[in-house]
Design an enzyme around this catalytic site. Structure first.
Site, PDB file in Angstrom:
ATOM      1  CB  ALA B 200      -0.898  -0.039   1.288  1.00 21.70           C
ATOM      2  CB  THR B 237      -9.591 -11.113  11.863  1.00 23.51           C
ATOM      3  OG1 THR B 237      -9.947 -12.426  12.434  1.00 23.51           O
ATOM      4  CG2 THR B 237     -10.685  -9.913  11.770  1.00 23.51           C
ATOM      5  CB  CYS B 341      28.988   2.560   7.076  1.00 22.28           C
ATOM      6  SG  CYS B 341      30.929   2.064   7.149  1.00 22.28           S
TER       7      CYS B 341
END
Lengths: 153, 423
Positions: B200, B237, B341
């Site tokens: 998204a 869900t 780094c």
């Protein structure tokens, strides 16, 4: 991510530069591995009267170089040789765990410059493979055992 | 505001339309879409609507969209799901060498479980060539995965051609569209892919929602089992608020994309044209507009290679990436780097190395990813601030000192060979 003290040294590094006709030069690391430091020392009567450096590296590497140069300046050769990476990290108010090898490099570059002075043979390169992080001689493996086990990569 | 923000690959600001669409599901519409009672009605409708909006953005059927929580999850689901559901047909997978770690790491773990993986090399512009892909496909290959565009060097692959090639060998084709969606038009039907991942965030939606497009009839083994959600392809869900925000963001992006892309292209062109005039020893990585690459550099390996709008990647020689990022941040500019780094892993970017860049140059990389809100003033700020920062760091750099003295700054000491340690 970095302490205020690290950022302060990174933004305003002390003792940057080269010394003309130095008494000792020490170079550790290489750009392939990420960091490279060159230290220059001037020594009179066993005392480090001037310390300068040039560093290619991250924020921590630059701050460490600056701190090491400050800690070493005015010290005797014996005192300077005792400056450890732990001392440097402590003076900087700590370093992120994955940046501890940078502090290792700083103290080692200084020690190498002093050793160079002691050997009275400025400019001579050591032969053989060396660990990119602590410059200890290595055989077979590319990184020395202590650096490997302490996860300094 | 967003001034100076050049790190849209890391995170993009949420569209107001997305935030608004999310609100009800963080409040009174808390129900479960699976519920038969009235509390399930609006959440169920929200997920259905979002599915249609996300599908429209990439020209797929709504039923072919599986909602996940991140593009990393979508990539994992595609790689592991195809591998497991097709393991009776073979145990070989092909991917490009410059994939995101959320493709490479699942491949590594499949390698431990008896799968064979071939990484296809890229050319100096980061392009995957069809002949190289064809050479990698074997009779027991069960999946090909090549990203649509690369987040680090901006290279857009010719996915239509590569997917058609895989189809000739009857091998399913997955593409990671994270860097492409929201920057260039994407039509999965036209591309001919079997699976396509994107978050998204690529369309200015919320974190916590992403999609995996799966062409009709595609069977994959789910990563998460235990429920019938997402047509048994992803149990649990749904995060209704994130999904609703994703849908709203997809709808806005679909309408605005041509305008946004054109603006971003103009801004990145400005950097390509002006930075080399303001700062010496810089080399752009990835495909660049013609005339930009210094004569000393080889011409783009593939004339057709295209670059993402609003994407600039550059090597600033003799200066380490993280140090540049810290000073840029002090000046109000947020960017990224492929230096070891600046990475948590302390490893140089595998993308730059795969393109043939030496470690030494990869340490000096800078990546700018613009967005819909990036302005000409942001670009001016960057063009004004980078040169003095580079000059300041070059003043400290032993590499620059060597270069100035006419020495090879990248020469290794006798016996020094740490390069392979980092491969």
């Amino acid at each position: 991510m970095y302490s205020e003290k690290v950022m302060e040294h990174f933004r305003n590094p002390r003792n940057v530069g080269e010394i003309d006709n130095p008494d000792g030069v020490g170079e550790v690391g290489n750009p392939v591995c990420g960091d490279m430091m060159t230290f220059y020392v001037k020594i009179d009567n066993g005392i480090l009267t001037d310390v300068k450096f040039k560093t290619f590296g991250c924020g921590a590497a630059i701050a460490v170089s600056s701190m090491v140069s400050e800690m070493a300046k005015g010290k005797t050769v014996e005192e300077a040789m005792k400056i450890s990476n732990a001392d440097v990290a402590k003076e900087l108010g700590g370093l992120p765990p994955n940046k501890l090898h940078c502090s290792n490099l700083g103290a080692d570059a200084l020690h190498k410059a002093i050793e160079n002075y002691l050997a009275k043979k400025p400019g001579e390169e050591k032969k053989g493979c060396r660990c990119p992080y602590c410059d200890a001689p290595v055989e077979g493996s590319k990184i020395c055992a202590p650096c490997q086990t302490q996860g300094r990569r | 505001m967003l001034s100076g923000y050049f790190d849209h690959a890391a995170a993009a600001p949420l569209l107001p339309e997305a935030r608004e669409a999310m609100q009800p599901f963080l409040g009174e519409d808390f129900g479960n879409p699976a519920s038969l009672h009235r509390f399930g009605v609006r959440p169920r409708a929200a997920v259905d609507d979002a599915r249609a909006q996300v599908a429209a953005l990439i020209n797929s059927r709504p039923d072919d969209i599986v909602f996940t929580a991140s593009a990393s999850e979508s990539n994992n689901l595609a790689i592991k799901g195809f591998a497991q559901s097709r393991s009776d047909k073979g145990r070989h997978i092909v991917a490009s060498a410059i994939e995101h770690v959320s493709v490479l790491e699942p491949l590594k773990s499949l390698g431990v479980r008896g799968f064979d993986v071939t990484l296809v090399p890229v050319d100096p512009d980061g392009v995957v060539h069809p002949d190289k892909l064809a050479a990698a496909i074997k009779t027991d290959t069960v999946l090909v995965s090549v990203m649509h565009a690369n987040y680090e060097v901006g290279t857009i692959q010719n996915i239509k051609e590569l997917a058609a090639l895989a189809r000739r060998y009857r091998v399913p084709f997955h593409s990671d569209g994270t860097a492409a969606v929201g920057r260039i038009p994407v039509d999965v039907t036209d591309l001919g892919v079997d699976a396509y991942s994107f978050p998204a965030m690529s369309v200015y939606g919320p974190k916590g929602a992403a999609a995996l497009y799966l062409k009709r009839g595609t069977r994959i083994q789910p990563l998460i089992e235990g429920g019938f959600q997402e047509k048994n392809r992803r149990a649990g869900t749904e995060d209704i608020a994130a999904i609703a925000g994703f849908g709203a963001a997809a709808a806005v992006t679909r309408a605005k994309l041509p305008e946004w892309s054109a603006a971003m292209t103009g801004l990145s062109q400005r950097i390509f044209a002006e930075l080399p005039k303001k700062l010496e020893h810089v080399t752009f990585t990835g495909p660049v507009p013609s005339g930009v690459r210094p004569e000393a550099m080889k011409e783009p390996a593939a004339a057709r290679a295209k670059r993402l709008p609003g994407h600039v990647s550059v090597v600033v020689e003799f200066v380490e990436g993280e140090a540049m990022l810290l000073f840029l941040d002090d000046e109000g500019i947020a960017a990224a780097s492929g230096s070891s780094c600046s990475a948590k892993t302390l490893k140089a970017s595998h993308v730059l190395l795969a393109m043939g860049l030496p470690h030494t140059k990869a340490q000096s990389s800078l990546v700018l990813t613009m967005g819909k809100d990036t302005t000409d003033a942001d670009v001016t700020l960057f063009l004004d601030k980078l040169p003095p920062i580079a000059a300041r760091l070059r003043e400290i750099s032993p590499l620059y000192a060597k270069f100035k003295k006419g020495e090879d700054p990248y020469a290794m000491k006798p016996g020094e060979t740490c390069e392979d340690e980092h491969e």
